[in-house]
Design a protein around this motif. Structure first.
Motif, short mmCIF file in Angstrom:
data_model
loop_
_atom_site.label_atom_id
_atom_site.label_comp_id
_atom_site.label_asym_id
_atom_site.label_seq_id
_atom_site.Cartn_x
_atom_site.Cartn_y
_atom_site.Cartn_z
N UNK A 102 9.89 1.77 -10.95
CA UNK A 102 11.11 2.14 -10.22
C UNK A 102 10.95 3.51 -9.60
N UNK A 103 10.42 4.44 -10.40
CA UNK A 103 10.26 5.81 -9.90
C UNK A 103 9.33 5.83 -8.69
N UNK A 104 8.16 5.20 -8.85
CA UNK A 104 7.17 5.25 -7.77
C UNK A 104 7.71 4.61 -6.50
N UNK A 105 8.38 3.45 -6.65
CA UNK A 105 8.79 2.77 -5.43
C UNK A 105 10.03 3.44 -4.83
N UNK A 106 10.87 4.06 -5.66
CA UNK A 106 12.01 4.83 -5.14
C UNK A 106 11.53 6.05 -4.38
N UNK A 107 10.46 6.69 -4.89
CA UNK A 107 9.93 7.87 -4.20
C UNK A 107 9.52 7.52 -2.78
N UNK A 108 8.84 6.36 -2.64
CA UNK A 108 8.40 5.94 -1.31
C UNK A 108 9.61 5.64 -0.43
N UNK A 109 10.59 4.90 -1.01
CA UNK A 109 11.76 4.53 -0.20
C UNK A 109 12.54 5.77 0.23
N UNK A 110 12.71 6.72 -0.70
CA UNK A 110 13.51 7.90 -0.39
C UNK A 110 12.83 8.80 0.64
N UNK A 111 11.50 8.65 0.76
CA UNK A 111 10.79 9.49 1.72
C UNK A 111 10.81 8.93 3.12
N UNK A 112 11.40 7.74 3.31
CA UNK A 112 11.27 7.11 4.63
C UNK A 112 12.33 7.61 5.61
N UNK A 113 12.10 7.29 6.87
CA UNK A 113 12.93 7.82 7.95
C UNK A 113 14.39 7.38 7.85
N UNK A 114 14.60 6.09 7.48
CA UNK A 114 15.98 5.61 7.50
C UNK A 114 16.85 6.33 6.48
N UNK A 115 16.22 6.81 5.38
CA UNK A 115 17.00 7.56 4.40
C UNK A 115 17.40 8.91 4.99
N UNK A 116 16.45 9.52 5.72
CA UNK A 116 16.76 10.81 6.36
C UNK A 116 17.91 10.62 7.36
N UNK A 117 17.80 9.53 8.12
CA UNK A 117 18.87 9.24 9.09
C UNK A 117 20.20 9.03 8.38
#
Lengths: 281, 343
Positions: free
Chosen positions: B229-244
Motif C-alpha cells: 500500500x505504501x509503495x503504490x500510494x507513493x507512486x500515485x501521490x507523486x503523479x500529475x493528477x494529484x498535483x492538479x
C-alpha cells in the motif's frame, strides 16, 4: 576499491541497523560453531526434580517439563536451525539460478513453460506443499531441507530468469558470443556472476523465511523428532504448558526464532542498500 | 452492460487457462501420495492379525492391485464425479469431511484478511503521506516484526497474554464457546448463522472465540499488505493528477482516497491474492495452536496417520480455492481499473 569501502561505511552509518544485524549474525555463527563449549548444562540431560523451573541465575531461561536447561537447548538448536536453513537455501540457490538463468537466456518456448510452471507453483500454498513432501519422504532432517529447498526454488528461478533476461541482449554478452563462447559458458561465466549481487539480497531475505518454514514444520511434528533441540520443537513442546502459565518454555525459543529471522531480513535490506540503492522502499 | 460482458469473457478465459494447472496439481498429489509410507490395505483390515488373503482382498477392492496409470485414470474419474475417497480415520467420505470443516477455515481466513486489510491500508496510506516521518518508521518497524514473528509463536503469546494473564479471552479451543449451543447449519459460517437466527449472545461469544486466531493470522500478512500500500500510494501521490487535484483545492480526503488510493488499488489487489494463498498454508499452524476444527488440522491429522485420501482432497481443495481466488482478483482488476480488461 576504496570507493566501495566508503560506500559501505556510508550506508552503514546512514542506517546503523545493518551493522547491528551483522553483529547479530556474527553472534549466531559463534553460537552455532562453538555451541557445545558454551552450553552451561547438557541440553539433553533430564532431571525431573528440576522440571518447569522459572528463569533463575542457575537456569537463565528456566527448565522444561523434563528439567532440561532451556538456555543450553537454545544454543544447541542454533547449529541445527542455521544448518537446515543454510543448506536448504544453497540447494535452491544453485538449482534455481541454474534453471532460471538458462531459461532466461534461451527465451522462447522453454522460457514460457518455465515461467508458467513457476507462476503456478508460487501461487499455490507452498507451506502445504512442504508438509506433504516431508510426510511423503519421511521424518528426517534431510527431508526438511529438501522440502524447504523445493518451496524456495520458484523464487530463485523467477528472479534469476528476470535478471538474465534483462541482460541477454547487452553488448558484453554479444561480445562473448562473438568470441565464440558456448551458450553454457556465456551463462555460467558472463551472466551468472553479473546477477550474483542481486541474488545475494534474495539469499539473505530467504534464509529467514527458510528458518520459519523449517521451524513451522517441526512445530507440526513433521521432520525433526522429540529429544533433539530445535526451536520449532521446543515451542511445540512448550505449547502444552502455556495454559498453566509456564511462559518461558515458549517465549525463549520463540524469541530466538524471531531475532534470527529479523537479523537475516535486516541484513538483506542493508545489502540491498549497499548493492542497489534504487530498490529501497 | 458491455463492461459486464467483457469481464465475464475474461473470467471464462481465465477459468479455461487454469484447467491445466488444476490437472497438474491432481497428478502431482496423486503421485506424491502413492509413495507415502504405509500400506493403506493393512490399515483398513479389520484386525491387526488379518491374514494375507484378507489384505489382498482389500487391495483389490480399493483398486491398489492395478498399475499406477490405471489407478490415476480411476482417480481422475472419481474426482470428476465428486468422489474424493474415504478417510480411514473418520470413516466418512473425504468430500463430506472437507465440506463440514471448510466453513471454519474460511471464516477464520476471511476474518483475518478483513482485519489485516482494515489495518494495513490506513497504515500504508499514512506512511506514504509522510515518508521518513515517525509514522513511516513506526509502520516499517511493525512490518519488520510482523514478517519475523513465527505465526505459531504469535498465537501462543496472544493466548498467554489475553487468556492466562489478563483472563479476558475465552478458552482457546475451538469455535463455539463452552456454554453455547451450535447454531442450525445454514451457511456453516458461525457468525452468519448466529446472526440469521438472531442469537446475539452466542454471536458475541463466537466473535470472542474468533478474535485471537484471526489477529494471529492478520499479523502474519499485515507486513506485505502495508508495504505494498505504501509503495503504490507513493507512486500515485507523486503523479500529475494529484498535483492538479490539490491545486484546484479539492478537500484532502477526496484527493487522497478518491484519487490517490483509487489509482493505487491494482498492486494492492494483486498482493491480496498472493497473501490469501500464503494464509491458506498458515491456516494449518494457526488451527493447530487454537484447536480450530478446520480443514488444515484435518489434513495434518491425516498426514500424521498416513491416511492419504484426505490429504489428496485437501491439496485439491486448496488448488480449487486458489483458482477461485485468482478469478476473484481478476474480476476485481476489471472493476478497479477498466483499462485492464481492454488488454
Amino acid at each position: 576499491m576504496s570507493a566501495t569501502v566508503q560506500h559501505v561505511v556510508w550506508t552503514i552509518r546512514a542506517n546503523p541497523v545493518t551493522g547491528v544485524a551483522a553483529a547479530g549474525l556474527a553472534v549466531l555463527l559463534v553460537l552455532a560453531v562453538f555451541g557445545p563449549w558454551l552450553q552451561p548444562h547438557d541440553p539433553l540431560a533430564s532431571n525431573v526434580s528440576m522440571a518447569l523451573l522459572p528463569p533463575s541465575s542457575q537456569y537463565w531461561a528456566g527448565t522444561d517439563q523434563l528439567g532440561r536447561d532451556i538456555f543450553s537447548r537454545l544454543i544447541a538448536a542454533t547449529r541445527l536451525d542455521l544448518a537446515i536453513a543454510a543448506s536448504a537455501v544453497s540447494l535452491s540457490f544453485l538449482a534455481g539460478t541454474f534453471i532460471g538463468s538458462i531459461a532466461g537466456y534461451m527465451g522462447g518456448r522453454l522460457d514460457r513453460v518455465v515461467g508458467s510452471v513457476v507462476d503456478v507453483l508460487m501461487a499455490f500454498p507452498l507451506f502445504v506443499m512442504a508438509m506433504a513432501l516431508v510426510a511423503v519422504l519421511g521424518n528426517r532432517v534431510e527431508n526438511i531441507i529438501l522440502a524447504t529447498a523445493f518451496i524456495n526454488l520458484p523464487f530463485y528461478i523467477r528472479f534469476s530468469r528476470a535478471e538474465v533476461n534483462a541482460r541477454r541482449g547487452l553488448g558484453w554478452v554479444e561480445a562473448a558470443r562473438a568470441c565464440g563462447d558456448s551458450h553454457l559458458k556465456i551463462v555460467l561465466c558472463s551472466l551468472v556472476p553479473n546477477i550474483l549481487p542481486a541474488m545475494a539480497i534474495q539469499v539473505s531475505l530467504n534464509l529467514g523465511w527458510a528458518i520459519l518454514n523449517a521451524a513451522g514444520l517441526s512445530f507440526l511434528g513433521l521432520g525433526i523428532t522429540a529429544p533433539t533441540a530445535e526451536w520449532g520443537i521446543m515451542v511445540a513442546e512448550g505449547a502444552r504448558f502455556i495454559l498453566s502459565g509456564h511462559w518461558w518454555l515458549v517465549a525463549f525459543p520463540g524469541a530466538a526464532l524471531m531475532l534470527t529471522v529479523l537479523c537475516f531480513n535486516l541484513l538483506g535490506d542493508g545489502l540491498r542498500d549497499i548493492l542497489d540503492p534504487r530498490m529501497r522502499t | 452492460m458491455r463492461g459486464i460482458v467483457r469481464v465475464s469473457s475474461r473470467i471464462a478465459h481465465r477459468l479455461l487457462a487454469s484447467l491445466p494447472a488444476l490437472v497438474g496439481v491432481l497428478v502431482f498429489t496423486f503421485l506424491l501420495m502413492r509413495v507415502l509410507p504405509g500400506d493403506p490395505a493393512v490399515f483398513f483390515a479389520s484386525s491387526p492379525t488379518a491374514g494375507p488373503e484378507e489384505i489382498q482382498q482389500i487391495r483389490v477392492s480399493m483398486g491398489l492391485d492395478r498399475s499406477i496409470p490405471e489407478q490415476l485414470v480411476l482417480y481422475l474419474r472419481d474426482v470428476l464425479t465428486g468422489n474424493l475417497g474415504r478417510s480411514m480415520s473418520t470413516g466418512q467420505p473425504v468430500a463430506t469431511d472437507l465440506a463440514q470443516r471448510l466453513p471454519a477455515s474460511l471464516e477464520l481466513t476471511l476474518a483475518a484478511l478483513v482485519l489485516a486489510l482494515a489495518c494495513a491500508i490506513p497504515l500504508g496510506v499514512m506512511a506514504a503521506l509522510r515518508p521518513g516521518s515517525a509514522v513511516d518508521h513506526g509502520v516499517r518497524l511493525l512490518c519488520s516484526i510482523g514478517v519475523c514473528a513465527p505465526t505459531f509463536v504469535c498465537g501462543l503469546v496472544l493466548i498467554y497474554v489475553f487468556y492466562v494473564v489478563l483472563g479476558i479471552a475465552p478458552d482457546p479451543t475451538g469455535r463455539i464457546g463452552a456454554f453455547d449451543a451450535p447454531p442450525p447449519d445454514i451457511t456453516g459460517l458461525l457468525l452468519v448463522d448466529y446472526a440469521l437466527v438472531g442469537d446475539f449472545e452466542s454471536w458475541l461469544s463466537a466473535v470472542s472465540q474468533l478474535i485471537l486466531p484471526a489477529v494471529t493470522m492478520a499479523l502474519f500478512v499485515l507486513a506485505p499488505l502495508a508495504r505494498m500500500t505504501r509503495a503504490s500510494m507513493l507512486i500515485a501521490l507523486g503523479s500529475d493528477f494529484i498535483r492538479t487535484a490539490r491545486s484546484v483545492g479539492l478537500p484532502p480526503f477526496k484527493v487522497i482516497v478518491g484519487y490517490g488510493l483509487r489509482n493505487a488499488l491494482l498492486p494492492i489487489i494483486t498482493i491480496t491474492g498472493v497473501v490469501f494463498s500464503t494464509m491458506l498454508g498458515a491456516n494449518v499452524l494457526v488451527e493447530k495452536v487454537f484447536a480450530w476444527p478446520g480443514v488444515g488440522s484435518y489434513a495434518l491429522d491425516a498426514l500424521v496417520s498416513s491416511d492419504y485420501a484426505p490429504v489428496q482432497g485437501f491439496v485439491l481443495l486448496m488448488a480449487m480455492i486458489f483458482v477461485v481466488v485468482n478469478l476473484t482478483i481478476d474480476t476485481l482488476y476489471g472493476f478497479a481499473d477498466p483499462r485492464v480488461s481492454l488488454r
